[in-house]
Design a protein around this motif. Structure first.
Motif, PDB file in Angstrom:
ATOM      1  N   ASP A 120     -32.292 -15.660 -42.078  1.00  0.00           N
ATOM      2  CA  ASP A 120     -32.163 -14.244 -42.428  1.00  0.00           C
ATOM      3  C   ASP A 120     -30.891 -13.992 -43.235  1.00  0.00           C
ATOM      4  O   ASP A 120     -30.882 -13.192 -44.166  1.00  0.00           O
ATOM      5  CB  ASP A 120     -32.254 -13.330 -41.209  1.00  0.00           C
ATOM      6  N   ASP A 121     -29.819 -14.713 -42.911  1.00  0.00           N
ATOM      7  CA  ASP A 121     -28.577 -14.591 -43.682  1.00  0.00           C
ATOM      8  C   ASP A 121     -28.836 -15.002 -45.134  1.00  0.00           C
ATOM      9  O   ASP A 121     -28.428 -14.305 -46.072  1.00  0.00           O
ATOM     10  CB  ASP A 121     -27.485 -15.504 -43.101  1.00  0.00           C
ATOM     11  N   ALA A 122     -29.496 -16.143 -45.310  1.00  0.00           N
ATOM     12  CA  ALA A 122     -29.763 -16.659 -46.649  1.00  0.00           C
ATOM     13  C   ALA A 122     -30.658 -15.699 -47.424  1.00  0.00           C
ATOM     14  O   ALA A 122     -30.418 -15.439 -48.609  1.00  0.00           O
ATOM     15  CB  ALA A 122     -30.408 -18.039 -46.562  1.00  0.00           C
ATOM     16  N   GLN A 123     -31.667 -15.165 -46.760  1.00  0.00           N
ATOM     17  CA  GLN A 123     -32.581 -14.237 -47.442  1.00  0.00           C
ATOM     18  C   GLN A 123     -31.836 -12.971 -47.870  1.00  0.00           C
ATOM     19  O   GLN A 123     -32.049 -12.467 -48.975  1.00  0.00           O
ATOM     20  CB  GLN A 123     -33.741 -13.879 -46.510  1.00  0.00           C
ATOM     21  N   PHE A 124     -30.934 -12.482 -47.026  1.00  0.00           N
ATOM     22  CA  PHE A 124     -30.158 -11.296 -47.407  1.00  0.00           C
ATOM     23  C   PHE A 124     -29.233 -11.602 -48.581  1.00  0.00           C
ATOM     24  O   PHE A 124     -29.169 -10.845 -49.552  1.00  0.00           O
ATOM     25  CB  PHE A 124     -29.330 -10.746 -46.240  1.00  0.00           C
ATOM     26  N   TYR A 125     -28.501 -12.697 -48.510  1.00  0.00           N
ATOM     27  CA  TYR A 125     -27.564 -13.019 -49.591  1.00  0.00           C
ATOM     28  C   TYR A 125     -28.299 -13.356 -50.891  1.00  0.00           C
ATOM     29  O   TYR A 125     -27.762 -13.148 -51.980  1.00  0.00           O
ATOM     30  CB  TYR A 125     -26.603 -14.132 -49.182  1.00  0.00           C
ATOM     31  N   LEU A 126     -29.515 -13.853 -50.791  1.00  0.00           N
ATOM     32  CA  LEU A 126     -30.341 -14.050 -51.973  1.00  0.00           C
ATOM     33  C   LEU A 126     -30.624 -12.693 -52.625  1.00  0.00           C
ATOM     34  O   LEU A 126     -30.462 -12.529 -53.836  1.00  0.00           O
ATOM     35  CB  LEU A 126     -31.647 -14.762 -51.609  1.00  0.00           C
ATOM     36  N   LEU A 127     -31.021 -11.724 -51.807  1.00  0.00           N
ATOM     37  CA  LEU A 127     -31.262 -10.369 -52.292  1.00  0.00           C
ATOM     38  C   LEU A 127     -30.002  -9.788 -52.929  1.00  0.00           C
ATOM     39  O   LEU A 127     -30.034  -9.276 -54.048  1.00  0.00           O
ATOM     40  CB  LEU A 127     -31.726  -9.482 -51.130  1.00  0.00           C
ATOM     41  N   GLU A 128     -28.882  -9.881 -52.231  1.00  0.00           N
ATOM     42  CA  GLU A 128     -27.639  -9.307 -52.732  1.00  0.00           C
ATOM     43  C   GLU A 128     -27.181  -9.997 -54.024  1.00  0.00           C
ATOM     44  O   GLU A 128     -26.724  -9.336 -54.968  1.00  0.00           O
ATOM     45  CB  GLU A 128     -26.547  -9.399 -51.665  1.00  0.00           C
ATOM     46  N   SER A 129     -27.319 -11.316 -54.077  1.00  0.00           N
ATOM     47  CA  SER A 129     -26.943 -12.050 -55.282  1.00  0.00           C
ATOM     48  C   SER A 129     -27.801 -11.626 -56.469  1.00  0.00           C
ATOM     49  O   SER A 129     -27.292 -11.410 -57.573  1.00  0.00           O
ATOM     50  CB  SER A 129     -27.079 -13.559 -55.068  1.00  0.00           C
ATOM     51  N   GLN A 130     -29.104 -11.499 -56.246  1.00  0.00           N
ATOM     52  CA  GLN A 130     -30.012 -11.089 -57.327  1.00  0.00           C
ATOM     53  C   GLN A 130     -29.692  -9.673 -57.775  1.00  0.00           C
ATOM     54  O   GLN A 130     -29.692  -9.376 -58.970  1.00  0.00           O
ATOM     55  CB  GLN A 130     -31.472 -11.195 -56.880  1.00  0.00           C
ATOM     56  N   TYR A 131     -29.408  -8.784 -56.829  1.00  0.00           N
ATOM     57  CA  TYR A 131     -29.056  -7.405 -57.177  1.00  0.00           C
ATOM     58  C   TYR A 131     -27.781  -7.381 -58.024  1.00  0.00           C
ATOM     59  O   TYR A 131     -27.742  -6.742 -59.080  1.00  0.00           O
ATOM     60  CB  TYR A 131     -28.872  -6.558 -55.910  1.00  0.00           C
ATOM     61  N   GLU A 132     -26.750  -8.065 -57.572  1.00  0.00           N
ATOM     62  CA  GLU A 132     -25.478  -8.087 -58.321  1.00  0.00           C
ATOM     63  C   GLU A 132     -25.653  -8.733 -59.694  1.00  0.00           C
ATOM     64  O   GLU A 132     -25.071  -8.276 -60.675  1.00  0.00           O
ATOM     65  CB  GLU A 132     -24.396  -8.819 -57.530  1.00  0.00           C
ATOM     66  N   TYR A 133     -26.446  -9.775 -59.734  1.00  0.00           N
ATOM     67  CA  TYR A 133     -26.744 -10.426 -61.015  1.00  0.00           C
ATOM     68  C   TYR A 133     -27.428  -9.435 -61.949  1.00  0.00           C
ATOM     69  O   TYR A 133     -27.094  -9.328 -63.135  1.00  0.00           O
ATOM     70  CB  TYR A 133     -27.626 -11.651 -60.766  1.00  0.00           C
ATOM     71  N   GLY A 134     -28.368  -8.682 -61.402  1.00  0.00           N
ATOM     72  CA  GLY A 134     -29.095  -7.700 -62.206  1.00  0.00           C
ATOM     73  C   GLY A 134     -28.221  -6.589 -62.741  1.00  0.00           C
ATOM     74  O   GLY A 134     -28.229  -6.307 -63.941  1.00  0.00           O
ATOM     75  N   VAL A 135     -27.446  -5.960 -61.881  1.00  0.00           N
ATOM     76  CA  VAL A 135     -26.644  -4.812 -62.325  1.00  0.00           C
ATOM     77  C   VAL A 135     -25.489  -5.224 -63.227  1.00  0.00           C
ATOM     78  O   VAL A 135     -24.940  -4.387 -63.937  1.00  0.00           O
ATOM     79  CB  VAL A 135     -26.125  -3.947 -61.144  1.00  0.00           C
ATOM     80  N   ASN A 136     -25.122  -6.474 -63.212  1.00  0.00           N
ATOM     81  CA  ASN A 136     -24.041  -6.957 -64.074  1.00  0.00           C
ATOM     82  C   ASN A 136     -24.572  -7.655 -65.329  1.00  0.00           C
ATOM     83  O   ASN A 136     -23.838  -8.370 -65.995  1.00  0.00           O
ATOM     84  CB  ASN A 136     -23.119  -7.897 -63.290  1.00  0.00           C
ATOM     85  N   SER A 137     -25.835  -7.429 -65.636  1.00  0.00           N
ATOM     86  CA  SER A 137     -26.471  -8.041 -66.797  1.00  0.00           C
ATOM     87  C   SER A 137     -26.426  -7.096 -67.999  1.00  0.00           C
ATOM     88  O   SER A 137     -26.100  -5.912 -67.861  1.00  0.00           O
ATOM     89  CB  SER A 137     -27.941  -8.363 -66.491  1.00  0.00           C
ATOM     90  N   PHE A 138     -26.815  -7.620 -69.158  1.00  0.00           N
ATOM     91  CA  PHE A 138     -27.009  -6.760 -70.320  1.00  0.00           C
ATOM     92  C   PHE A 138     -28.080  -5.733 -69.977  1.00  0.00           C
ATOM     93  O   PHE A 138     -29.040  -6.048 -69.259  1.00  0.00           O
ATOM     94  CB  PHE A 138     -27.425  -7.581 -71.545  1.00  0.00           C
ATOM     95  N   SER A 139     -27.947  -4.542 -70.508  1.00  0.00           N
ATOM     96  CA  SER A 139     -28.807  -3.419 -70.105  1.00  0.00           C
ATOM     97  C   SER A 139     -30.295  -3.706 -70.265  1.00  0.00           C
ATOM     98  O   SER A 139     -31.095  -3.237 -69.452  1.00  0.00           O
ATOM     99  CB  SER A 139     -28.416  -2.145 -70.845  1.00  0.00           C
ATOM    100  N   ASP A 140     -30.681  -4.455 -71.287  1.00  0.00           N
ATOM    101  CA  ASP A 140     -32.108  -4.732 -71.469  1.00  0.00           C
ATOM    102  C   ASP A 140     -32.656  -5.739 -70.451  1.00  0.00           C
ATOM    103  O   ASP A 140     -33.868  -5.860 -70.275  1.00  0.00           O
ATOM    104  CB  ASP A 140     -32.415  -5.182 -72.896  1.00  0.00           C
ATOM    105  N   LEU A 141     -31.775  -6.467 -69.760  1.00  0.00           N
ATOM    106  CA  LEU A 141     -32.206  -7.439 -68.744  1.00  0.00           C
ATOM    107  C   LEU A 141     -32.192  -6.866 -67.321  1.00  0.00           C
ATOM    108  O   LEU A 141     -32.771  -7.453 -66.413  1.00  0.00           O
ATOM    109  CB  LEU A 141     -31.315  -8.680 -68.790  1.00  0.00           C
ATOM    110  N   VAL A 142     -31.538  -5.731 -67.148  1.00  0.00           N
ATOM    111  CA  VAL A 142     -31.378  -5.159 -65.807  1.00  0.00           C
ATOM    112  C   VAL A 142     -32.713  -4.865 -65.130  1.00  0.00           C
ATOM    113  O   VAL A 142     -32.910  -5.259 -63.969  1.00  0.00           O
ATOM    114  CB  VAL A 142     -30.465  -3.904 -65.853  1.00  0.00           C
ATOM    115  N   PRO A 143     -33.671  -4.174 -65.774  1.00  0.00           N
ATOM    116  CA  PRO A 143     -34.924  -3.850 -65.068  1.00  0.00           C
ATOM    117  C   PRO A 143     -35.658  -5.072 -64.512  1.00  0.00           C
ATOM    118  O   PRO A 143     -36.108  -5.063 -63.356  1.00  0.00           O
ATOM    119  CB  PRO A 143     -35.771  -3.146 -66.142  1.00  0.00           C
ATOM    120  N   GLU A 144     -35.757  -6.111 -65.316  1.00  0.00           N
ATOM    121  CA  GLU A 144     -36.451  -7.324 -64.874  1.00  0.00           C
ATOM    122  C   GLU A 144     -35.736  -7.967 -63.677  1.00  0.00           C
ATOM    123  O   GLU A 144     -36.365  -8.398 -62.705  1.00  0.00           O
ATOM    124  CB  GLU A 144     -36.516  -8.303 -66.037  1.00  0.00           C
TER     125      GLU A 144
END
Length: 186
Positions: A120-144
């Motif tokens: 469960d820890d790994a699944q949560f940190y996977l989610l958080e990592s993907q979210y942070e990766y997304g919001v810190n991306s170029f704007s056209d890559l954020v939605p995907e």
């Protein structure tokens, strides 16, 4: 040295009445050489192999219960090593591609360590990592990338509805939905 001596005894006297004891003690000697989780785990892997060899040769042997307990401890150590490595990448954040590495490491951990206490820890940190990766991306890559984070949220919420991370995961989902609402209403 004891592992070597027990192994030599087994090779020299395979039919001896003490062969089972020697095989177990050789495996246990390797177990004793297994370092803490943060170190290289080569000795841990050797110990697992030797303990499994004992269990295979003597499935109902005198030391089979203890051997299985030791195997469990060693597997937990390997789980912790893999989890902590992935978490380390997560803490790097965007520095040196930390989120990308964390996502990959957590995905591998989830696949490679299915019975781990850290799932469960790994699944949560996977989610958080993907979210942070997304919001810190170029704007056209954020939605995907946020859509992928939403998929990870759904998996987390379905598998671990009462996780200690549920509230944090729900906060991330709210941020994803808020982002989607703001960008679809433009």
């Amino acid at each position: 040295n004891s592992a070597y001596q027990y192994e030599r005894f087994i090779q020299s006297h395979p039919q001896n009445e003490n062969a089972e004891l020697a095989l177990f003690m050789a495996a246990k000697s390797h177990y004793q050489m297994s370092p803490i989780f943060s170190k290289d785990q080569n000795d841990t892997n050797i110990a697992l192999t030797k303990l499994q060899e004992y269990i295979n040769v003597y499935p109902t042997g005198e030391f089979s219960i203890e051997a299985n307990v030791l195997v469990g401890e060693l597997r937990d150590k390997l789980d912790k090593k893999a989890y902590e490595t992935a978490k380390q990448y997560h803490h790097f954040g965007n520095f040196r591609g930390g989120y990308i590495s964390a996502i990959s490491a957590f995905e591998n951990f989830i696949l490679d360590h299915p019975g781990s206490d850290y799932q469960d820890d790994a699944q949560f940190y996977l989610l958080e990592s993907q979210y942070e990766y997304g919001v810190n991306s170029f704007s056209d890559l954020v939605p995907e990338r946020l859509a992928k984070a939403k998929e990870y949220y759904d998996t987390f919420a379905n598998r671990y509805p009462s996780s200690e991370y549920r509230e944090n995961a729900d906060d991330i989902l709210a941020k994803i939905e808020d982002y989607n609402f703001k960008n679809t209403s433009k």
